[in-house]
Structures are given as C-alpha cells and as structure tokens.
Design an enzyme around this catalytic site. Sequence first.
Site, mmCIF file in Angstrom:
data_model
loop_
_atom_site.group_PDB
_atom_site.id
_atom_site.type_symbol
_atom_site.label_atom_id
_atom_site.label_comp_id
_atom_site.label_asym_id
_atom_site.label_seq_id
_atom_site.Cartn_x
_atom_site.Cartn_y
_atom_site.Cartn_z
ATOM 1 N N ARG A 123 0.759 -1.318 0.022
ATOM 2 C CA ARG A 123 -0.097 0.019 0.136
ATOM 3 C C ARG A 123 0.907 1.233 -0.076
ATOM 4 N NH1 ARG A 123 -0.250 4.524 2.778
ATOM 5 N NH2 ARG A 123 -0.280 3.436 4.749
ATOM 6 N N ASP A 124 1.716 1.314 0.922
ATOM 7 C CA ASP A 124 2.480 2.617 1.018
ATOM 8 C C ASP A 124 3.538 2.720 0.100
ATOM 9 O OD1 ASP A 124 3.142 5.026 2.188
ATOM 10 O OD2 ASP A 124 3.808 4.592 4.147
ATOM 11 N N HIS A 159 3.462 4.456 -3.452
ATOM 12 C CA HIS A 159 3.848 5.571 -3.817
ATOM 13 C C HIS A 159 5.030 5.802 -4.440
ATOM 14 C CE1 HIS A 159 0.878 7.820 -1.362
ATOM 15 N NE2 HIS A 159 1.153 7.176 -0.243
ATOM 16 N N HIS A 199 8.821 7.215 8.981
ATOM 17 C CA HIS A 199 9.544 7.226 7.537
ATOM 18 C C HIS A 199 10.804 7.710 7.812
ATOM 19 C CE1 HIS A 199 5.623 8.268 4.935
ATOM 20 N NE2 HIS A 199 5.409 7.354 5.743
#
Length: 352
Positions: free
Chosen positions: A23-24, A27, A206
Amino acid sequence: MSQAAVRDAVPGRQIQIHDPTLRDGQHAVRHNLGPEQLRAYLRAADAASIPVVEVGHGNGLAASSLQVGRARLSDDEMLSIARETLTNSKLGVLMFPGWATTQDIKNAIAYEVDLVRIATHCTEANVAERHLGFLRDEGVEAHGILLMTHMASPDQLAEECARLVGFGASGVGILDSSGHFLPVDVTERIRAIRAAVDVPVMFHGHNNLGMAVANSIAAAEAGADILDACARGFGAGAGNTQLEVLVPVLERLGFRTGIDLYRLLDASDIARRELMSAPPTIDSISIVSGLAGVFSGFKKPVLDISEREGVDPRDVFFELGRRQAVAGQEDLIVEVALALRAARNGGSHDGQ
C-alpha cells in the site's frame, strides 16, 4: 506514566508488525504494481507469518485519481488478489475520509478485510467519527491513525487518540508522515498516548533523516504495541521503516514478533526483485523534505513541477513546510512553484 504504560514499556512483550509494503510502497512506483507482483509478495509475507499485510492504492481506498495518481489495479482487483492469497496473515486496508466513503468501506468488508485504518490529519480526529462508528457496528476491527503528527504536541495527540477511541477505534496510532522526528520526539508522543488510552498504540516511521528504525525502537520502548514497516523500506521518497532490519533488532532487544526471520529475508529479496527498480535512498531532497516537515509522497510532484517552472525544489519544500501542506494538497505545489518563480522574476508570473 500510568501503571499500564509502565507494564507495556517492558521489553519481552509482543510487538505486532503491520506491513504496508503493498500500500505505502505504491507511492514509490506511482501506484503501478500489477497482479503478479502483488501475488509474489503476498505469498512471501504470508509464509513469513507477518501478522497484518496492508494492500491498496498509496492513499488508500478509492484514492485512484488524476490528483494523486491512477492505480494500475482497482481496489476490487487488489482486494480480491490479497484475499485469495493470504492464509496466515490478516488483510488490512487504509482509508482517508474525503477520498473514500462508507460505501467503499462496505465494499472492502465484502472481501472480508480484517482491519480498516481510518486516517485523519493530526488535529482532526472528529472527521473519523462516522466511519469508526460504522465499523464498530459492523463488528470490524478499526483503528484511527493520525497523520503529520510533528504538527501537534504530545498532549494534543493524546487528546485526539482518546477521541478516536471514544468514536469506536479499537486501536490508535501516529505517523511520522514527513520523517521529521527524532527518537525523543517519538518517546514523548507515544508515552502521552499510552497514558491516555487502553487500546493498542501504533507508530509508523518514515526515513527522511535516517531515523525510522531508531524511532520505531523508541516507540516500542515507550509502550507502542504495533509498528509499521515495509520490505526494503519500500515507500515514497526516502521510504519507510525497513522491515527486515526492524524485526531482528526488536528480537535482539528482547521483544517478540512471531515472524520467521529467514522467510522474512526471503520476502525482502522478493520485494527488491519484483516490486521496485531500486530501494529507497536518502537523497538531498528527502533530507530537505524531512527537515521541512513535508509529506514524503510530495517528492516526485515537487521535482516534476520545480523542473517545469525552473525553481529550486528545496525552496519549494521549505515553503510547503511553512504553509503546513498535507497529503491531498498536491495542487499547492504548483501555487508555491509559481510564487517562487514570480519572486525571482520581480513579481511577474510569466517572467516578463
């Protein structure tokens, strides 16, 4: 800190790992993962006994759009593949109120998702009330998570998390969306939240300043129950907490994850080979993004628009940080770039 918080902060307890690689990580590849890529990683993650695997567009349910990027696969396609493939790991999804609606949640429930995360800006937990209440009534596990949490104090975050629990969240969490935190920042926030709620607490880091693993360890030691991490750090900009590093570090410290190390390492190799052209790196733009406190997902559009308008992307990031830009405000990048170009040219937007 409450007695419960002190108990939860002791090493030796279980830490649940949630894996948003599919999902992430989207990006980093403009949401372009295909069916065979999903299947390959899902099989590997499932074999490694990763507790929860999150799947979807980078911005969650129903986010595929011109504004933040069209996904190669629809939500239905991704959820169907994940549901067919996962046998050990639970299936998770993310939704942002405003992108997705209750109908999109109902659609995800039809695929028997095990966990739905509702994400809001760090001071706007109230917008999750209706969705969390719906999921509570449907008997689906629902967590409320707060974004851009460097913009709020520990006490503010604790209040917002308590509000999420009141709305029906069975877990709460915070994202260091821009990779801005240092371990002390994480410790203060997790301790405040841990003292305010009696549900599992999550941290998602992050890596803009190279602190994602250290920050995740600080979260665990401060009482977090759930940590997010992605294979090879797969994610926007400098990427996320690196999963195959975090798990053995936790185990060395005495925490338990229940994840098979060798199979986890196999999964990370599959992710490197199948999902990404290259692992995330901490480059100069990622560092500036972290210092400025700007969402890592802005990296590609900032670079593209800055090149087009002939302005320094570092200036764009610091101005976006000054304006406290958040995900979903990608149109602000153009406004900032044009303003910087105009200032450089003496106030004229067309350079005349």
